[in-house]
Write a protein that holds these residues in place. Structure first.
Motif, PDB file in Angstrom:
ATOM      1  N   TYR A 185       1.279  -1.383   0.022  1.00  0.00           N
ATOM      2  CA  TYR A 185      -0.132  -0.007  -0.164  1.00  0.00           C
ATOM      3  C   TYR A 185       0.784   1.063  -0.007  1.00  0.00           C
ATOM      4  N   GLY A 186       0.099   2.107  -0.577  1.00  0.00           N
ATOM      5  CA  GLY A 186       1.261   3.654  -0.396  1.00  0.00           C
ATOM      6  C   GLY A 186       0.465   4.145  -1.443  1.00  0.00           C
ATOM      7  N   PRO A 187       0.933   5.982  -1.411  1.00  0.00           N
ATOM      8  CA  PRO A 187       0.380   6.926  -2.559  1.00  0.00           C
ATOM      9  C   PRO A 187       1.202   6.329  -3.462  1.00  0.00           C
ATOM     10  N   GLY A 188       0.152   7.822  -4.541  1.00  0.00           N
ATOM     11  CA  GLY A 188       0.692   6.970  -6.340  1.00  0.00           C
ATOM     12  C   GLY A 188       2.610   7.071  -6.161  1.00  0.00           C
ATOM     13  N   LEU A 189       2.763   6.554  -6.958  1.00  0.00           N
ATOM     14  CA  LEU A 189       4.201   6.659  -7.903  1.00  0.00           C
ATOM     15  C   LEU A 189       5.410   6.468  -5.979  1.00  0.00           C
ATOM     16  N   CYS A 190       4.879   5.630  -5.343  1.00  0.00           N
ATOM     17  CA  CYS A 190       6.101   5.432  -4.449  1.00  0.00           C
ATOM     18  C   CYS A 190       6.700   4.351  -4.963  1.00  0.00           C
ATOM     19  N   GLY A 191       6.806   3.598  -6.005  1.00  0.00           N
ATOM     20  CA  GLY A 191       7.000   2.301  -5.555  1.00  0.00           C
ATOM     21  C   GLY A 191       6.453   1.029  -4.952  1.00  0.00           C
ATOM     22  N   LYS A 192       5.323   0.674  -5.325  1.00  0.00           N
ATOM     23  CA  LYS A 192       4.947  -0.604  -4.903  1.00  0.00           C
ATOM     24  C   LYS A 192       4.917  -1.490  -6.174  1.00  0.00           C
ATOM     25  N   THR A 193       4.534  -0.839  -7.472  1.00  0.00           N
ATOM     26  CA  THR A 193       4.875  -2.035  -8.568  1.00  0.00           C
ATOM     27  C   THR A 193       6.261  -2.351  -9.047  1.00  0.00           C
ATOM     28  N   THR A 194       7.343  -1.307  -8.465  1.00  0.00           N
ATOM     29  CA  THR A 194       8.766  -1.270  -8.556  1.00  0.00           C
ATOM     30  C   THR A 194       9.185  -2.582  -7.258  1.00  0.00           C
ATOM     31  N   ASN A 195       8.628  -2.426  -6.264  1.00  0.00           N
ATOM     32  CA  ASN A 195       8.898  -3.747  -5.306  1.00  0.00           C
ATOM     33  C   ASN A 195       8.302  -4.400  -5.440  1.00  0.00           C
ATOM     34  N   LEU A 196       7.879  -5.241  -6.277  1.00  0.00           N
ATOM     35  CA  LEU A 196       7.274  -6.655  -6.851  1.00  0.00           C
ATOM     36  C   LEU A 196       7.311  -6.798  -8.048  1.00  0.00           C
ATOM     37  N   GLN A 197       8.358  -5.614  -9.106  1.00  0.00           N
ATOM     38  CA  GLN A 197       8.462  -6.083 -10.450  1.00  0.00           C
ATOM     39  C   GLN A 197      10.495  -6.261  -9.964  1.00  0.00           C
ATOM     40  N   PHE A 198      11.019  -6.227  -9.000  1.00  0.00           N
ATOM     41  CA  PHE A 198      12.107  -6.202  -8.300  1.00  0.00           C
ATOM     42  C   PHE A 198      12.753  -8.159  -7.426  1.00  0.00           C
ATOM     43  N   ILE A 199      11.176  -8.219  -7.353  1.00  0.00           N
ATOM     44  CA  ILE A 199      10.799  -9.429  -6.468  1.00  0.00           C
ATOM     45  C   ILE A 199      10.831 -10.636  -7.356  1.00  0.00           C
ATOM     46  N   TYR A 200      10.084 -10.118  -8.692  1.00  0.00           N
ATOM     47  CA  TYR A 200      10.012 -11.007  -9.774  1.00  0.00           C
ATOM     48  C   TYR A 200      11.484 -11.303 -10.640  1.00  0.00           C
ATOM     49  N   ASN A 201      12.237 -10.065 -10.458  1.00  0.00           N
ATOM     50  CA  ASN A 201      13.430 -10.777 -11.295  1.00  0.00           C
ATOM     51  C   ASN A 201      13.976 -11.489 -11.357  1.00  0.00           C
ATOM     52  N   LYS A 202      13.872 -11.435  -9.603  1.00  0.00           N
ATOM     53  CA  LYS A 202      15.186 -11.800  -8.559  1.00  0.00           C
ATOM     54  C   LYS A 202      14.995 -13.223  -8.156  1.00  0.00           C
ATOM     55  N   THR A 203      13.423 -13.778  -8.508  1.00  0.00           N
ATOM     56  CA  THR A 203      12.895 -14.989  -7.951  1.00  0.00           C
ATOM     57  C   THR A 203      13.451 -16.074  -9.180  1.00  0.00           C
ATOM     58  N   ALA A 204      13.587 -17.413  -8.534  1.00  0.00           N
ATOM     59  CA  ALA A 204      14.417 -17.912  -9.242  1.00  0.00           C
ATOM     60  C   ALA A 204      12.589 -18.794 -10.062  1.00  0.00           C
TER      61      ALA A 204
END
Lengths: 195, 165
Positions: free
Chosen positions: A18-37
């Motif tokens: 959760y968090g305000p617009g453009l705070c980086g929520k989706t970016t968090n998930l994208q990073f997890i996605y890219n770095k997970t086996a």
């Protein structure tokens, strides 16, 4: 709420960013996605506008491994941060097991953080949850930018309950897995209490 | 009926009963795939041609879909829309709510028809609702008697750390 399946020996938990617009929520998930086996993750779904702003939610299923013979799966969701998507945000909070509040550390987003946190409280309340009681962690994101408020300042305003708080830079991935781990720990410990 | 805040627990016995009902519905409605999803987006059971299907994503999007249409319903003064139907060129999706919390999804093509699916779904829904009611009662009883210790009662910090290694 978690789903415990004795038939397939699985436990599923739902975590919402959760968090305000453009705070980086989706970016968090994208990073997890890219770095997970490959074998540990499912497809990441983003329901976003043409300009890549989250419209409804992002979804990332993660299989972390086994605990006491049970496969542990976490379903990570983000909410749309923009103020006018409030009706959608409420829906995503249904059945949540743990919440990550991603704060935007930039000075000019100070008020947006407070507004979003208040909104989180209200929306959880509507779903019958109490922010004071559910597993909750805060990530101070964008620490790499020059115009940021101090962590002390942010903490004083956003974290009176002193839940676990972490500094992050979701673009480079700093603090991203630490945040996920912190909230997962609280969620699993909560299960223990219920058990 | 399952409350919105209660944890869903599935036991082997009820899971088998549910699978049998879904398999029968699959046959009787001539459909391709059937799955059951918790309103929170967790996949409960699936049967049919699921091999090339991303059921986890389907489950999450179905729940999002039901949540969004539920929101629409409230805005116009309805409690919920209990049936949704999506028509495609080849495949169609029939979505219905069972017992207030569980979502039944039937995917079918030209080998079946909307009428047949609706008819069979109605019958199966009643039977599935009974299983879920039994499940809720069982979960409540287990919680009171605590005869079976929860497998999570003794989770240690090390267990959790190991998940992230």
């Amino acid at each position: 709420m978690s789903f415990i399946n004795y038939a397939s020996r699985e436990i599923n938990c739902k975590i919402v960013y959760y968090g305000p617009g453009l705070c980086g929520k989706t970016t968090n998930l994208q990073f997890i996605y890219n770095k997970t086996a490959e074998e540990s993750k499912g497809k990441m779904i983003s329901l976003a506008t043409e300009t890549e702003r989250t419209l409804f939610f992002d979804f990332l299923p993660l299989a972390l491994g086994e605990i006491r013979g049970f496969k542990t799966r976490f379903h990570l969701y983000t909410v749309p941060g923009q103020v006018f998507y409030d009706a959608s945000r409420k829906l995503i909070l249904k059945g949540v097991d743990g919440v990550v509040f991603v704060a935007d550390s930039q000075e000019e987003r100070f008020d947006a953080n407070i507004e979003s946190l208040e909104n989180l409280k209200d929306n959880l309340d509507e779903q019958g949850f109490d922010l004071e009681k559910i597993p909750f962690v805060i990530q101070y994101n964008k620490r790499d930018l020059p115009n940021v408020s101090s962590v002390e300042e942010l903490s004083e305003l956003l974290n009176p309950r002193k839940v676990p708080e972490l500094e992050g830079c979701a673009m480079s991935g700093e603090g991203v897995f630490e945040t996920l781990k912190a909230v997962a720990k609280l969620v699993l410990n909560d299960l223990k209490k219920d058990g | 009926m399952l409350g919105p805040q209660s944890s869903l627990v599935m036991y082997d016995e009820e899971y088998q009963r549910i699978l049998l009902l879904l398999e029968r519905l699959l046959r009787e409605s001539n459909s391709k795939v059937i799955f059951l999803v918790d309103k929170n987006g967790q996949l409960i059971a699936a049967t049919g041609e699921t091999a090339n299907l991303d059921t986890t994503s389907l489950a999450s999007l179905t729940a999002g879909n039901i949540a969004a249409t539920g929101g629409l319903a409230k805005l116009i003064g309805e409690k919920e829309f209990s049936i949704l139907f999506h028509e495609g060129e080849k495949d169609n999706i029939h979505i219905s709510i069972i017992g207030g919390r569980v979502i039944l999804v039937v995917i079918f093509d030209q080998r079946s028809s909307l009428g047949l699916v609706r008819l069979r779904v109605k019958k199966a829904s009643n039977e599935l609702a009974i299983v879920f009611e039994d499940l809720v009662n069982k979960t409540e009883q287990e919680a009171i008697s605590s005869s079976v210790p929860s497998p999570f009662a003794e989770i240690t910090d090390d267990d959790i750390d190991n998940l992230f290694n």
